[in-house]
Design a protein around this motif. Structure first.
Motif, PDB file in Angstrom:
ATOM      1  N   ALA A  97       0.836  -1.199   0.000  1.00 42.22           N
ATOM      2  CA  ALA A  97       0.000   0.000   0.000  1.00 42.22           C
ATOM      3  C   ALA A  97       0.871   1.250   0.000  1.00 42.22           C
ATOM      4  O   ALA A  97       2.047   1.213   0.378  1.00 42.22           O
ATOM      5  CB  ALA A  97      -0.924   0.013   1.206  1.00 42.22           C
ATOM      6  N   SER A  98       0.261   2.347  -0.423  1.00 42.57           N
ATOM      7  CA  SER A  98       0.925   3.636  -0.468  1.00 42.57           C
ATOM      8  C   SER A  98      -0.076   4.710  -0.068  1.00 42.57           C
ATOM      9  O   SER A  98      -1.244   4.656  -0.458  1.00 42.57           O
ATOM     10  CB  SER A  98       1.439   3.898  -1.885  1.00 42.57           C
ATOM     11  N   VAL A  99       0.377   5.689   0.714  1.00 48.94           N
ATOM     12  CA  VAL A  99      -0.474   6.796   1.156  1.00 48.94           C
ATOM     13  C   VAL A  99       0.227   8.112   0.859  1.00 48.94           C
ATOM     14  O   VAL A  99       1.423   8.257   1.116  1.00 48.94           O
ATOM     15  CB  VAL A  99      -0.754   6.709   2.682  1.00 48.94           C
ATOM     16  N   VAL A 100      -0.529   9.070   0.312  1.00 44.29           N
ATOM     17  CA  VAL A 100      -0.045  10.432   0.101  1.00 44.29           C
ATOM     18  C   VAL A 100      -0.854  11.350   1.005  1.00 44.29           C
ATOM     19  O   VAL A 100      -2.081  11.383   0.917  1.00 44.29           O
ATOM     20  CB  VAL A 100      -0.221  10.901  -1.355  1.00 44.29           C
ATOM     21  N   VAL A 101      -0.186  12.087   1.889  1.00 41.05           N
ATOM     22  CA  VAL A 101      -0.842  13.078   2.742  1.00 41.05           C
ATOM     23  C   VAL A 101      -0.724  14.430   2.059  1.00 41.05           C
ATOM     24  O   VAL A 101       0.361  14.815   1.611  1.00 41.05           O
ATOM     25  CB  VAL A 101      -0.210  13.116   4.147  1.00 41.05           C
ATOM     26  N   ILE A 102      -1.840  15.146   1.980  1.00 43.53           N
ATOM     27  CA  ILE A 102      -1.883  16.448   1.326  1.00 43.53           C
ATOM     28  C   ILE A 102      -2.231  17.484   2.387  1.00 43.53           C
ATOM     29  O   ILE A 102      -3.380  17.538   2.853  1.00 43.53           O
ATOM     30  CB  ILE A 102      -2.933  16.463   0.191  1.00 43.53           C
ATOM     31  N   ALA A 103      -1.235  18.271   2.801  1.00 46.26           N
ATOM     32  CA  ALA A 103      -1.451  19.239   3.881  1.00 46.26           C
ATOM     33  C   ALA A 103      -0.237  20.150   4.031  1.00 46.26           C
ATOM     34  O   ALA A 103       0.866  19.785   3.628  1.00 46.26           O
ATOM     35  CB  ALA A 103      -1.701  18.516   5.197  1.00 46.26           C
ATOM     36  N   ASN A 104      -0.457  21.304   4.651  1.00 51.44           N
ATOM     37  CA  ASN A 104       0.651  22.187   5.023  1.00 51.44           C
ATOM     38  C   ASN A 104       1.281  21.745   6.333  1.00 51.44           C
ATOM     39  O   ASN A 104       2.455  21.977   6.576  1.00 51.44           O
ATOM     40  CB  ASN A 104       0.163  23.629   5.175  1.00 51.44           C
ATOM     41  N   ARG A 105       0.465  21.141   7.180  1.00 50.17           N
ATOM     42  CA  ARG A 105       0.920  20.647   8.471  1.00 50.17           C
ATOM     43  C   ARG A 105       0.113  19.420   8.835  1.00 50.17           C
ATOM     44  O   ARG A 105      -1.012  19.276   8.347  1.00 50.17           O
ATOM     45  CB  ARG A 105       0.797  21.725   9.547  1.00 50.17           C
ATOM     46  N   PRO A 106       0.664  18.515   9.624  1.00 44.78           N
ATOM     47  CA  PRO A 106       2.016  18.543  10.178  1.00 44.78           C
ATOM     48  C   PRO A 106       3.049  18.191   9.104  1.00 44.78           C
ATOM     49  O   PRO A 106       2.715  17.602   8.078  1.00 44.78           O
ATOM     50  CB  PRO A 106       1.964  17.470  11.256  1.00 44.78           C
ATOM     51  N   LYS A 107       4.282  18.559   9.369  1.00 44.45           N
ATOM     52  CA  LYS A 107       5.382  18.215   8.466  1.00 44.45           C
ATOM     53  C   LYS A 107       5.702  16.734   8.648  1.00 44.45           C
ATOM     54  O   LYS A 107       6.001  16.279   9.743  1.00 44.45           O
ATOM     55  CB  LYS A 107       6.621  19.063   8.750  1.00 44.45           C
ATOM     56  N   ILE A 108       5.634  15.974   7.571  1.00 45.20           N
ATOM     57  CA  ILE A 108       5.749  14.522   7.627  1.00 45.20           C
ATOM     58  C   ILE A 108       7.196  14.040   7.673  1.00 45.20           C
ATOM     59  O   ILE A 108       7.506  13.047   8.316  1.00 45.20           O
ATOM     60  CB  ILE A 108       5.036  13.887   6.398  1.00 45.20           C
ATOM     61  N   GLY A 109       8.098  14.735   7.012  1.00 50.20           N
ATOM     62  CA  GLY A 109       9.459  14.262   6.782  1.00 50.20           C
ATOM     63  C   GLY A 109      10.160  13.595   7.935  1.00 50.20           C
ATOM     64  O   GLY A 109      10.644  12.468   7.815  1.00 50.20           O
ATOM     65  N   LYS A 110      10.249  14.256   9.086  1.00 42.12           N
ATOM     66  CA  LYS A 110      11.040  13.686  10.181  1.00 42.12           C
ATOM     67  C   LYS A 110      10.368  12.511  10.879  1.00 42.12           C
ATOM     68  O   LYS A 110      11.014  11.801  11.640  1.00 42.12           O
ATOM     69  CB  LYS A 110      11.426  14.773  11.181  1.00 42.12           C
ATOM     70  N   HIS A 111       9.084  12.279  10.602  1.00 45.48           N
ATOM     71  CA  HIS A 111       8.382  11.142  11.205  1.00 45.48           C
ATOM     72  C   HIS A 111       7.885  10.135  10.167  1.00 45.48           C
ATOM     73  O   HIS A 111       7.106   9.247  10.491  1.00 45.48           O
ATOM     74  CB  HIS A 111       7.190  11.641  12.037  1.00 45.48           C
ATOM     75  N   ARG A 112       8.341  10.284   8.927  1.00 48.59           N
ATOM     76  CA  ARG A 112       7.866   9.418   7.838  1.00 48.59           C
ATOM     77  C   ARG A 112       8.095   7.933   8.135  1.00 48.59           C
ATOM     78  O   ARG A 112       7.191   7.121   7.998  1.00 48.59           O
ATOM     79  CB  ARG A 112       8.532   9.787   6.517  1.00 48.59           C
ATOM     80  N   GLU A 113       9.301   7.565   8.512  1.00 43.87           N
ATOM     81  CA  GLU A 113       9.606   6.151   8.750  1.00 43.87           C
ATOM     82  C   GLU A 113       8.762   5.585   9.887  1.00 43.87           C
ATOM     83  O   GLU A 113       8.270   4.452   9.801  1.00 43.87           O
ATOM     84  CB  GLU A 113      11.095   5.954   9.031  1.00 43.87           C
ATOM     85  N   GLU A 114       8.567   6.357  10.946  1.00 44.91           N
ATOM     86  CA  GLU A 114       7.737   5.922  12.065  1.00 44.91           C
ATOM     87  C   GLU A 114       6.284   5.740  11.613  1.00 44.91           C
ATOM     88  O   GLU A 114       5.625   4.763  11.985  1.00 44.91           O
ATOM     89  CB  GLU A 114       7.820   6.943  13.193  1.00 44.91           C
ATOM     90  N   ALA A 115       5.791   6.667  10.787  1.00 45.19           N
ATOM     91  CA  ALA A 115       4.424   6.571  10.270  1.00 45.19           C
ATOM     92  C   ALA A 115       4.279   5.352   9.355  1.00 45.19           C
ATOM     93  O   ALA A 115       3.282   4.631   9.434  1.00 45.19           O
ATOM     94  CB  ALA A 115       4.055   7.850   9.524  1.00 45.19           C
ATOM     95  N   GLU A 116       5.268   5.120   8.499  1.00 49.20           N
ATOM     96  CA  GLU A 116       5.216   3.943   7.622  1.00 49.20           C
ATOM     97  C   GLU A 116       5.194   2.653   8.443  1.00 49.20           C
ATOM     98  O   GLU A 116       4.439   1.733   8.127  1.00 49.20           O
ATOM     99  CB  GLU A 116       6.413   3.947   6.666  1.00 49.20           C
ATOM    100  N   GLY A 143      -4.618  25.874   4.935  1.00 51.68           N
ATOM    101  CA  GLY A 143      -4.387  25.402   6.296  1.00 51.68           C
ATOM    102  C   GLY A 143      -5.646  25.035   7.052  1.00 51.68           C
ATOM    103  O   GLY A 143      -5.605  24.834   8.261  1.00 51.68           O
ATOM    104  N   GLU A 144      -6.775  24.889   6.352  1.00 56.30           N
ATOM    105  CA  GLU A 144      -8.031  24.541   7.014  1.00 56.30           C
ATOM    106  C   GLU A 144      -8.141  23.059   7.343  1.00 56.30           C
ATOM    107  O   GLU A 144      -8.932  22.681   8.208  1.00 56.30           O
ATOM    108  CB  GLU A 144      -9.216  24.922   6.121  1.00 56.30           C
ATOM    109  N   GLY A 145      -7.395  22.231   6.613  1.00 56.81           N
ATOM    110  CA  GLY A 145      -7.536  20.801   6.840  1.00 56.81           C
ATOM    111  C   GLY A 145      -6.441  19.997   6.199  1.00 56.81           C
ATOM    112  O   GLY A 145      -5.433  20.526   5.720  1.00 56.81           O
ATOM    113  N   VAL A 146      -6.663  18.695   6.177  1.00 57.73           N
ATOM    114  CA  VAL A 146      -5.694  17.736   5.662  1.00 57.73           C
ATOM    115  C   VAL A 146      -6.444  16.671   4.865  1.00 57.73           C
ATOM    116  O   VAL A 146      -7.592  16.360   5.168  1.00 57.73           O
ATOM    117  CB  VAL A 146      -4.865  17.124   6.825  1.00 57.73           C
ATOM    118  N   ALA A 147      -5.803  16.152   3.833  1.00 54.84           N
ATOM    119  CA  ALA A 147      -6.402  15.122   2.990  1.00 54.84           C
ATOM    120  C   ALA A 147      -5.374  14.016   2.758  1.00 54.84           C
ATOM    121  O   ALA A 147      -4.174  14.202   2.991  1.00 54.84           O
ATOM    122  CB  ALA A 147      -6.847  15.716   1.654  1.00 54.84           C
ATOM    123  N   ALA A 148      -5.844  12.878   2.296  1.00 53.09           N
ATOM    124  CA  ALA A 148      -4.951  11.763   1.969  1.00 53.09           C
ATOM    125  C   ALA A 148      -5.552  10.936   0.847  1.00 53.09           C
ATOM    126  O   ALA A 148      -6.774  10.790   0.759  1.00 53.09           O
ATOM    127  CB  ALA A 148      -4.697  10.885   3.191  1.00 53.09           C
TER     128      ALA A 148
END
Length: 165
Positions: A97-116, A143-148
């Motif tokens: 599986a693959s997931v794309v998060v679409i948002a200004n926040r939170p910043k995913i980069g530093k927690h990407r591996e933990e989230a995966e 900045g009103e919300g987040v999508a995936a």
């Protein structure tokens, strides 16, 4: 094998709501996401992708909709495990599986591996995750919300042995 796609979007809860921010089965810093469950759009999009791939409907089919639904108050990881059990009982299992998060926040980069890892543990196969913004456009850009968006690959299994057929 079969492939499915899912999508979910939620607005951020007001700061006064005191709701925690859950995304990709992890708790993040910042204001939470509105929803009857924990509002984890990454988990919800992945649920829709898994169910779509298996030809078993969508998150509303499995959990219902609204504050009295089976999904109300549940965390994304719990909902993902329930979804995988539902697939297994019907002769399907996740492969990738693959997931794309679409948002200004939170910043995913530093927690990407933990989230995966969290998403992968919840569904029992490798899940990759990426993130993007919409360059200021739309509700995620303001900045009103987040999508995936999520894609999932499933394969048929023998329900008694859970081995590929």
């Amino acid at each position: 094998m079969r492939i499915g796609q899912g999508f979910d979007a939620h607005r951020f809860a007001s700061h006064d709501a005191g709701k925690p921010l859950w995304l990709a089965c992890l708790r993040w810093e910042g204001d939470g996401i509105e929803g009857d469950s924990d509002g984890d759009v990454a988990a919800h999009a992945l649920i829709d992708a898994l169910l779509s791939a298996a030809g078993l409907g969508d998150i509303g089919t499995l959990f219902g909709v609204g504050s009295q639904s089976d999904g109300a108050g549940k965390h994304g990881a719990e909902m993902l495990r329930t979804t995988v059990d539902y697939l297994n009982e019907r002769g399907m299992k996740p492969v990738s599986a693959s997931v794309v998060v679409i948002a200004n926040r939170p910043k995913i980069g530093k927690h990407r591996e933990e989230a995966e890892r969290a998403l992968s543990e919840a569904i029992g196969c490798e899940v990759s995750m990426t993130a993007t913004t919409t360059d200021g456009m739309g509700f995620t850009g303001s900045g009103e919300g987040v999508a995936a968006i999520a894609d999932a690959l499933v394969e048929p299994v023998d329900p008694s042995t859970r081995q590929a057929v």
